[in-house]
Design a protein around this motif. Sequence first.
Motif, PDB file in Angstrom:
ATOM      1  N   LEU A 143      47.338  30.700  49.530  1.00  0.00           N
ATOM      2  CA  LEU A 143      46.054  31.368  49.716  1.00  0.00           C
ATOM      3  C   LEU A 143      46.217  32.882  49.710  1.00  0.00           C
ATOM      4  N   PHE A 144      47.190  33.367  50.483  1.00  0.00           N
ATOM      5  CA  PHE A 144      47.453  34.806  50.563  1.00  0.00           C
ATOM      6  C   PHE A 144      47.734  35.403  49.195  1.00  0.00           C
ATOM      7  N   ALA A 145      48.602  34.718  48.448  1.00  0.00           N
ATOM      8  CA  ALA A 145      49.127  35.294  47.215  1.00  0.00           C
ATOM      9  C   ALA A 145      48.049  35.528  46.169  1.00  0.00           C
ATOM     10  N   ASN A 146      47.008  34.720  46.160  1.00  0.00           N
ATOM     11  CA  ASN A 146      46.066  34.759  45.047  1.00  0.00           C
ATOM     12  C   ASN A 146      44.651  35.189  45.407  1.00  0.00           C
ATOM     13  N   SER A 147      44.350  35.310  46.700  1.00  0.00           N
ATOM     14  CA  SER A 147      42.978  35.655  47.080  1.00  0.00           C
ATOM     15  C   SER A 147      42.578  37.041  46.575  1.00  0.00           C
ATOM     16  N   THR A 148      43.412  38.045  46.829  1.00  0.00           N
ATOM     17  CA  THR A 148      43.045  39.398  46.394  1.00  0.00           C
ATOM     18  C   THR A 148      43.092  39.531  44.874  1.00  0.00           C
ATOM     19  N   ALA A 149      43.977  38.774  44.215  1.00  0.00           N
ATOM     20  CA  ALA A 149      44.015  38.801  42.755  1.00  0.00           C
ATOM     21  C   ALA A 149      42.731  38.203  42.171  1.00  0.00           C
ATOM     22  N   ILE A 150      42.233  37.119  42.778  1.00  0.00           N
ATOM     23  CA  ILE A 150      40.976  36.523  42.333  1.00  0.00           C
ATOM     24  C   ILE A 150      39.835  37.520  42.483  1.00  0.00           C
ATOM     25  N   LEU A 151      39.808  38.237  43.587  1.00  0.00           N
ATOM     26  CA  LEU A 151      38.763  39.243  43.807  1.00  0.00           C
ATOM     27  C   LEU A 151      38.874  40.394  42.816  1.00  0.00           C
ATOM     28  N   THR A 152      40.097  40.843  42.577  1.00  0.00           N
ATOM     29  CA  THR A 152      40.295  41.953  41.636  1.00  0.00           C
ATOM     30  C   THR A 152      39.843  41.553  40.238  1.00  0.00           C
ATOM     31  N   ASP A 153      40.070  40.292  39.873  1.00  0.00           N
ATOM     32  CA  ASP A 153      39.582  39.802  38.578  1.00  0.00           C
ATOM     33  C   ASP A 153      38.063  39.753  38.540  1.00  0.00           C
ATOM     34  N   ALA A 154      37.436  39.367  39.659  1.00  0.00           N
ATOM     35  CA  ALA A 154      35.996  39.107  39.664  1.00  0.00           C
ATOM     36  C   ALA A 154      35.155  40.380  39.778  1.00  0.00           C
TER      37      ALA A 154
END
Length: 595
Positions: free
Chosen positions: A131-142
């Motif tokens: 969860l930690f590893a990909n949450s901010t990356a998902i937001l940065t993409d969106a």
Amino acid sequence: MPPFITKDHPRYKWIALSNTTLGVLMAVINSSIVIISLPAIFKGINLNPLAAGNVSYLLWMLMGYMLITAVLVVTFGRLGDMYGRVRIYNAGFVVFTIGSIALAFDPYQGGTGAMWLIIWRLVQGIGGAMLFANSTAILTDAFPANKRGMALGINQVAAIAGSFIGLIVGGLLSTIDWRAVFFVSVPIGIIGTIWSYKSLHEVGVTNKGKLDWPGNVVFAVGLTALLAAITYGIQPYGSSATGWTNPWVLAGIIGGIVLLVVFVFMELHTKSPMFEMRLFKIRSFSMAILAGLLASIGRGGLQFMLIIWLQGIWLPLHGYSYQDTPLWAGIYLIPLTVGFLIAGPISGTLSDKYGAKVFATGGLVLVALTFVGLLILPVDFGYFPFAVITFLSGIGSGMFGAPNRASIMNSVPANQRGSASGMAGTVQNAGTSLSIGVFFSLMIAGLSTTLPSTLKAGLSSHGVSAAVSTQISQLPPVSTLFSAFLGFNPIQELLGSKVLAGLSPANRATLIGKEFFPQLISSPFHHGLVVVFTAATIMTVIAAVASLVRGKKFVHLDLPTGSVDIVEGGPDDSATVVEPSSASPVTASNAVRDR
């Protein structure tokens, strides 16, 4: 189907923000909810964590979740870059929920029950890392670049405020039933799992390639050895109050550092690295990572010291029973959480317009000043000045956290966002783990100089024989420190029923009452606090300097011809970009906005 769980929702970015914030909040709350619930948990499984041979159970219950998360978060970030961030994130919800269910239904007692909890906490940590590893990356993409600070600010508020919220929730639930501490995550995990699978979809750039197994193994073994060794450095060894001279601890620290150096060399010479080390050439990225590490260590130290201070000393002195101190410690730390909740989203939003440097640096300076303020407070403080200082500390942490994470994510190429998010998560979790070893050891060092004589004199003055008083005063102070941390009264454990039975009723009542131990430890504890908060102040000031020299606002944008692989920031804050199709760097004013 409700519109908020469809993948084609017209406001997808807000769905992504709310779901990832829920995931991160759940993962972080579980890193601290156990800290304050340990007395109830160990009582529930009928195990005395301070008895001989049981300290390891205590340490792994305390550290296992954070350690496994710190070790694996970069790996899962890289897997997100390769196979899809949403895919790894969704799987994290599933793994985390399974771990929560197993923890809530621990069927064993004693040491076996503790091992069950430790193993499933590690499983829970694997889910948390995903969860930690990909949450901010998902937001940065969106989110577009000019809105990321706000989005990442809210997400980062969850990531840090959750550690304080966990103290309140854990204190409340542990008074009801220790299993509730784990079960509370189950319905949230189930809802989050269904929601994420139904509503999230891939919008980011992937970076296909082979998984760097050698790099992953070397990094995992090196960081595990380092963090585990630092953890065991807290325990006494031989005649020493701490274990820093233990050959196994030294081997773990030295071996871990050597392996991490080897990891860096390997990553620089492999075609598909686990982490692109050349990202550290971007000043905005590297200085934000350094500031984040030091700030995380200081914040973790603050959290643990305040728990000890409240549960072991201040609350008993003010009439609270030891079994109620976990709940009230969480309640009295509410100003810290409120300060962070106020400052985080505001500073994140403003950093979109003005950049991260002013807010992040100013926040760290404010945190450093609050450490000084806590040094000035007497051990038996008045609550109002304590509340003001902790509130300002929360404000400072909020000012720093969101802009700093936005700075990290804005500065890297789109196909490296998962890895960058993972590195930021590793820094945050490793910093918390390091803070336990570093600050507990500093506190033990401070206690060692004054506690033995104070303990001997206090016991002797209440009828304990000179031989027994001398023997107890020579015990390592780690047990006393953990007793304060857990909200236990250690005097009854130290003396034993036989010695207590030989004392007069008045002396016995005094020794095991609410005030004797807190008054006894107050002066030695304050001596240790001076050492700890001085070190924390120095670390925070260094973090502020790193934040200050991060350069101007730096936002990495994709070139029209494709994604950018590597960005290199020069000493004058200029930047060059290497395209996948080009063998040499080209200036890219359209790819990088630097102001």
